[in-house]
Design an enzyme around this catalytic site. Sequence first.
Site, PDB file in Angstrom:
ATOM      1  N   LEU A   1      -9.911   7.429 -11.537  1.00  0.00           N
ATOM      2  CA  LEU A   1     -10.593   7.905 -12.735  1.00  0.00           C
ATOM      3  C   LEU A   1      -9.862   7.346 -13.947  1.00  0.00           C
ATOM      4  O   LEU A   1      -8.683   7.644 -14.163  1.00  0.00           O
ATOM      5  CB  LEU A   1     -10.597   9.434 -12.782  1.00  0.00           C
ATOM      6  CG  LEU A   1     -11.644  10.166 -11.927  1.00  0.00           C
ATOM      7  CD1 LEU A   1     -11.491   9.835 -10.448  1.00  0.00           C
ATOM      8  CD2 LEU A   1     -11.568  11.679 -12.147  1.00  0.00           C
ATOM      9  N   VAL A   2     -10.546   6.526 -14.728  1.00  0.00           N
ATOM     10  CA  VAL A   2      -9.908   5.837 -15.844  1.00  0.00           C
ATOM     11  C   VAL A   2     -10.538   6.268 -17.161  1.00  0.00           C
ATOM     12  O   VAL A   2     -11.742   6.405 -17.279  1.00  0.00           O
ATOM     13  CB  VAL A   2     -10.004   4.302 -15.686  1.00  0.00           C
ATOM     14  CG1 VAL A   2      -9.194   3.839 -14.491  1.00  0.00           C
ATOM     15  CG2 VAL A   2     -11.452   3.836 -15.546  1.00  0.00           C
TER      16      VAL A   2
ATOM     17  N   LYS B   1     -12.860  19.078 -16.450  1.00  0.00           N
ATOM     18  CA  LYS B   1     -12.187  18.396 -15.350  1.00  0.00           C
ATOM     19  C   LYS B   1     -12.867  18.699 -14.019  1.00  0.00           C
ATOM     20  O   LYS B   1     -12.975  17.833 -13.148  1.00  0.00           O
ATOM     21  CB  LYS B   1     -10.711  18.801 -15.303  1.00  0.00           C
ATOM     22  CG  LYS B   1      -9.888  18.299 -16.483  1.00  0.00           C
ATOM     23  CD  LYS B   1      -9.780  16.783 -16.476  1.00  0.00           C
ATOM     24  CE  LYS B   1      -8.956  16.258 -17.634  1.00  0.00           C
ATOM     25  NZ  LYS B   1      -7.542  16.639 -17.562  1.00  0.00           N
TER      26      LYS B   1
ATOM     27  N   GLY C   1      -4.694  10.299 -13.581  1.00  0.00           N
ATOM     28  CA  GLY C   1      -3.448  10.052 -14.299  1.00  0.00           C
ATOM     29  C   GLY C   1      -2.798  11.319 -14.795  1.00  0.00           C
ATOM     30  O   GLY C   1      -1.966  11.284 -15.705  1.00  0.00           O
TER      31      GLY C   1
ATOM     32  N   GLN D   1      -3.602  20.783 -17.201  1.00  0.00           N
ATOM     33  CA  GLN D   1      -2.768  20.155 -16.178  1.00  0.00           C
ATOM     34  C   GLN D   1      -1.593  21.036 -15.738  1.00  0.00           C
ATOM     35  O   GLN D   1      -0.647  20.549 -15.130  1.00  0.00           O
ATOM     36  CB  GLN D   1      -2.267  18.793 -16.673  1.00  0.00           C
ATOM     37  CG  GLN D   1      -3.393  17.793 -16.859  1.00  0.00           C
ATOM     38  CD  GLN D   1      -2.942  16.473 -17.460  1.00  0.00           C
ATOM     39  OE1 GLN D   1      -1.764  16.151 -17.475  1.00  0.00           O
ATOM     40  NE2 GLN D   1      -3.900  15.706 -17.974  1.00  0.00           N
TER      41      GLN D   1
ATOM     42  N   CYS E   1     -14.605  11.347 -39.968  1.00  0.00           N
ATOM     43  CA  CYS E   1     -13.707  12.154 -39.152  1.00  0.00           C
ATOM     44  C   CYS E   1     -12.295  11.960 -39.687  1.00  0.00           C
ATOM     45  O   CYS E   1     -12.059  11.084 -40.520  1.00  0.00           O
ATOM     46  CB  CYS E   1     -13.788  11.798 -37.662  1.00  0.00           C
ATOM     47  SG  CYS E   1     -13.127  10.170 -37.262  1.00  0.00           S
TER      48      CYS E   1
END
Length: 488
Positions: A186-187, A268, A290, A299, A459
């Site tokens: 997964l990038v 996620k 990652g 995480q 932004c």
Amino acid sequence: MKFVVKFFPEITIKTKPVRKLLIKQLGQNIRNVLLKVSADAKMRNLWDSIEVWTPEDASDAVNDSVYGALVCIPGIAHINKVVEFPLVDLDQVITDTLSVWGDALNNKTFVVRAKRTGKHDFTSVDLERYVGGGINQRSNAKGVDLHNPEITINLEVRDQRVFVIDQRREGLGGFPLGTAGTTVTLVSGGFDSTVATYQIMRRGIKTHFLFFNLGGAAHENSVKEVIYYLWKKYGSSHRVKFISVPFEGVVEGILDQVEDRYMGVVLKRMMMRAANKVSDKVGTDAYVTGEAIAQVSSQTMMNQRLIDDVTDRMVIRPLAVTDKQTIVDAARSIGAASFVERIPEYCGVISRKPNAACKKADVEAAESTFDFNLLEQALESANVESIETMKWQPTSEIDHAVSAKIDRETAVIIDVRHPNDIEQQAFKLENHEVINIPFYSINKRFKELDSSKEYLLYCDKGVMSKMHALHLSDAGFKNVGVYHDDSL
């Protein structure tokens, strides 16, 4: 020019059948890579090394390209650039060695280190002493220094051949690509997934690339640049796929339908569900992320367990216990940092007050309001390309996106920040209309705006606004640009 490829030590300690398979695969990988660099290069597999040589008339540029390519192939400990001579006698070895090293030895201390394979009437130590003494007598060297020499001359005698090592370069190490299985990585284009991808390839695992697009064509193109660089430099011996899943609708659904503190974990979990489906299609039993423990709220160990609950594959996390600075340093060392630094962390804008220790029942309750048709629609719209032939989506240059034709005095300002950011600090500009459309909705809602007016996206850092201005411009809207401090 001849190159001698030495295997990573973990290859040499394998059983004989396994070692043979690893060497065979490494030889094939080298052949696949060199075909793209120098079709005339030849090679030969041996038990303790692989020999590669280019034609005698090969240019320095070709030889340098071959050397550079070998350095980046997983499974190689180091590569010796050598000059080969026939073994006549030890006096001739002295002469041959001086033909390579003579000029470099002027006023320098040196030592000779030798390895020997085959049957000879001398030992490796005999070879070192005799050749070292002869060079000391017949050159302008300062002398022999066995402990701290300025120059180390490496020799190898293999049967009736002598190899004088002219240069040695370290390889990647690891295992030959394709010998440790296949996975999907997964990038995101960020530091973490980029370094994780490199580490997986270095360990001999062939990987496809799965990208969740949160920022339109410009975002995807930026990620493709990173991934193509990694593949071409470290993994081009194998053909793999790049899978792009448009995830803006999923993100919008989460932001609209899921309680704020659970958004990161739910996102996620949606990505993991999508990765399951993609893994089914490409036929892999694992995928790679990652993620590093406790780097962000989603995480933590508690939340990682909840994320993994929706998977039916092995999840590999090469960076699980790696700190951020080490990851950034690794990205620089492999040459990917210059690509990564230009890409914003889209996933980091999901939640203002995330829960670092979610409970399973609470996450499942938060997900119960989500429309899972959005996830299915994203998967149905996924684009699968071979990385060798993948195409960059057309994007306008920013100067075109920020069209000079826009009347910047009357343009409407669109604040594309997250609603939480707007709530904390609203953006106001005297004499200008300012409207709020979050970045995850701008591509869908822009077409509903008054087409007779012109718009500038705003932004905090100018990154998100630039990405989406480019995306809208590519979609055919010519009444959009980017606001920055000196725009008006």
